[in-house]
Scaffold this motif. Structure first.
Motif, mmCIF file in Angstrom:
data_model
loop_
_atom_site.group_PDB
_atom_site.id
_atom_site.type_symbol
_atom_site.label_atom_id
_atom_site.label_comp_id
_atom_site.label_asym_id
_atom_site.label_seq_id
_atom_site.Cartn_x
_atom_site.Cartn_y
_atom_site.Cartn_z
ATOM 1 N N ASN A 1 0.856 -1.179 0.000
ATOM 2 C CA ASN A 1 0.000 0.000 0.000
ATOM 3 C C ASN A 1 0.896 1.234 0.000
ATOM 4 N N LYS A 2 0.797 2.059 -1.048
ATOM 5 C CA LYS A 2 1.710 3.193 -1.211
ATOM 6 C C LYS A 2 1.583 4.232 -0.097
ATOM 7 N N VAL A 3 0.385 4.438 0.421
ATOM 8 C CA VAL A 3 0.203 5.404 1.506
ATOM 9 C C VAL A 3 0.875 4.897 2.779
ATOM 10 N N ALA A 4 0.709 3.627 3.070
ATOM 11 C CA ALA A 4 1.334 3.043 4.267
ATOM 12 C C ALA A 4 2.848 3.081 4.150
ATOM 13 N N LEU A 5 3.368 2.804 2.969
ATOM 14 C CA LEU A 5 4.820 2.866 2.768
ATOM 15 C C LEU A 5 5.324 4.284 3.032
ATOM 16 N N TYR A 6 4.608 5.260 2.521
ATOM 17 C CA TYR A 6 4.972 6.663 2.754
ATOM 18 C C TYR A 6 4.926 7.002 4.254
ATOM 19 N N LYS A 7 3.857 6.577 4.913
ATOM 20 C CA LYS A 7 3.700 6.887 6.332
ATOM 21 C C LYS A 7 4.788 6.223 7.181
ATOM 22 N N LEU A 8 5.212 5.026 6.797
ATOM 23 C CA LEU A 8 6.330 4.395 7.503
ATOM 24 C C LEU A 8 7.602 5.222 7.310
ATOM 25 N N GLY A 9 7.795 5.745 6.117
ATOM 26 C CA GLY A 9 8.925 6.640 5.885
ATOM 27 C C GLY A 9 8.875 7.844 6.808
ATOM 28 N N GLU A 10 7.700 8.409 6.958
ATOM 29 C CA GLU A 10 7.500 9.557 7.844
ATOM 30 C C GLU A 10 7.829 9.211 9.299
ATOM 31 N N ILE A 11 7.372 8.055 9.729
ATOM 32 C CA ILE A 11 7.626 7.619 11.104
ATOM 33 C C ILE A 11 9.130 7.563 11.364
ATOM 34 N N PHE A 12 9.883 6.985 10.423
ATOM 35 C CA PHE A 12 11.326 6.876 10.616
ATOM 36 C C PHE A 12 12.032 8.215 10.423
ATOM 37 N N GLU A 13 11.555 9.034 9.526
ATOM 38 C CA GLU A 13 12.178 10.349 9.324
ATOM 39 C C GLU A 13 12.033 11.213 10.572
ATOM 40 N N LEU A 14 10.853 11.201 11.156
ATOM 41 C CA LEU A 14 10.569 12.056 12.308
ATOM 42 C C LEU A 14 10.931 11.406 13.639
ATOM 43 N N GLY A 15 11.155 10.106 13.629
ATOM 44 C CA GLY A 15 11.467 9.413 14.865
ATOM 45 C C GLY A 15 10.259 9.268 15.770
ATOM 46 N N ASN A 16 9.085 9.073 15.185
ATOM 47 C CA ASN A 16 7.854 8.907 15.970
ATOM 48 C C ASN A 16 7.765 7.500 16.531
ATOM 49 N N GLY A 17 8.109 7.348 17.799
ATOM 50 C CA GLY A 17 8.019 6.051 18.455
ATOM 51 C C GLY A 17 9.135 5.097 18.085
ATOM 52 N N VAL A 18 10.068 5.549 17.285
ATOM 53 C CA VAL A 18 11.227 4.744 16.873
ATOM 54 C C VAL A 18 12.447 5.660 16.896
ATOM 55 N N ASN A 19 13.627 5.068 16.853
ATOM 56 C CA ASN A 19 14.820 5.886 16.676
ATOM 57 C C ASN A 19 14.765 6.481 15.277
ATOM 58 N N GLN A 20 15.035 7.772 15.187
ATOM 59 C CA GLN A 20 15.047 8.421 13.883
ATOM 60 C C GLN A 20 16.060 7.706 12.999
ATOM 61 N N ASN A 21 15.658 7.419 11.768
ATOM 62 C CA ASN A 21 16.517 6.649 10.875
ATOM 63 C C ASN A 21 16.260 7.083 9.435
#
Length: 160
Positions: free
Chosen positions: A71-91
């Motif tokens: 799912n392209k939207v989910a893939l994008y949102k996972l990118g956002e999560i890692f870029e911003l470090g939301n709940g994960v180490n920023q990567n």
């Protein structure tokens, strides 16, 4: 799909009192029937956080499930999560990876973010031509911020 719709009714109080817990339980049951649309809708409700505890792990879980079906939207949102470090180490490497997958699936937001990475040399070599082309593709899909970025590149003569 009927269980999915019933869950939606419970979550939004359509024809019944709002009962988000019951709504999500119905989503879970509908998912067993392999209804892929549920994943993103669940994520949407978790992100809204209305009358619910916000749980970034649950959001990541549902994005990951949606990403598994490309799912392209989910893939994008996972990118956002890692870029911003939301709940994960920023990567930035993982962010780039998910933005790239989203862009390859035709996600305008993914193309926009990927262009930014190439323009600024974030984890990749600066490649203004690649950035320009990605911004151009995103503009063709109606992405307003890509249009602004493309205009700036053209003003600076960096389209070559």
């Amino acid at each position: 799909m009927p269980l999915f719709h019933l869950g939606y009714c419970y979550i939004n109080g359509i024809g019944t009192e709002i009962d988000k817990q019951k709504g999500f339980e119905l989503y879970e049951e509908a998912e067993k029937g392999n209804d892929n649309a549920i994943d993103l809708l669940k994520t949407f409700f978790y992100e809204k956080g209305e009358e619910m505890d916000f749980d970034i792990n649950e959001v990541k879980y549902w994005y990951q499930k949606s990403a598994e079906i490309d799912n392209k939207v989910a893939l994008y949102k996972l990118g956002e999560i890692f870029e911003l470090g939301n709940g994960v180490n920023q990567n930035e490497i993982k962010a780039f990876y998910f933005y790239k997958l989203a862009a390859e699936k035709g996600c305008a937001n993914g193309k926009y973010k990927l262009a930014y990475y190439f323009l600024h040399g974030i984890i990749v070599d600066v490649d203004k031509k690649k950035a320009f082309n990605l911004y151009k593709e995103a503009v063709e899909e109606g992405h307003e911020n890509a249009q602004k970025s493309l205009a700036l590149l053209l003003e600076k003569g960096e389209d070559k």
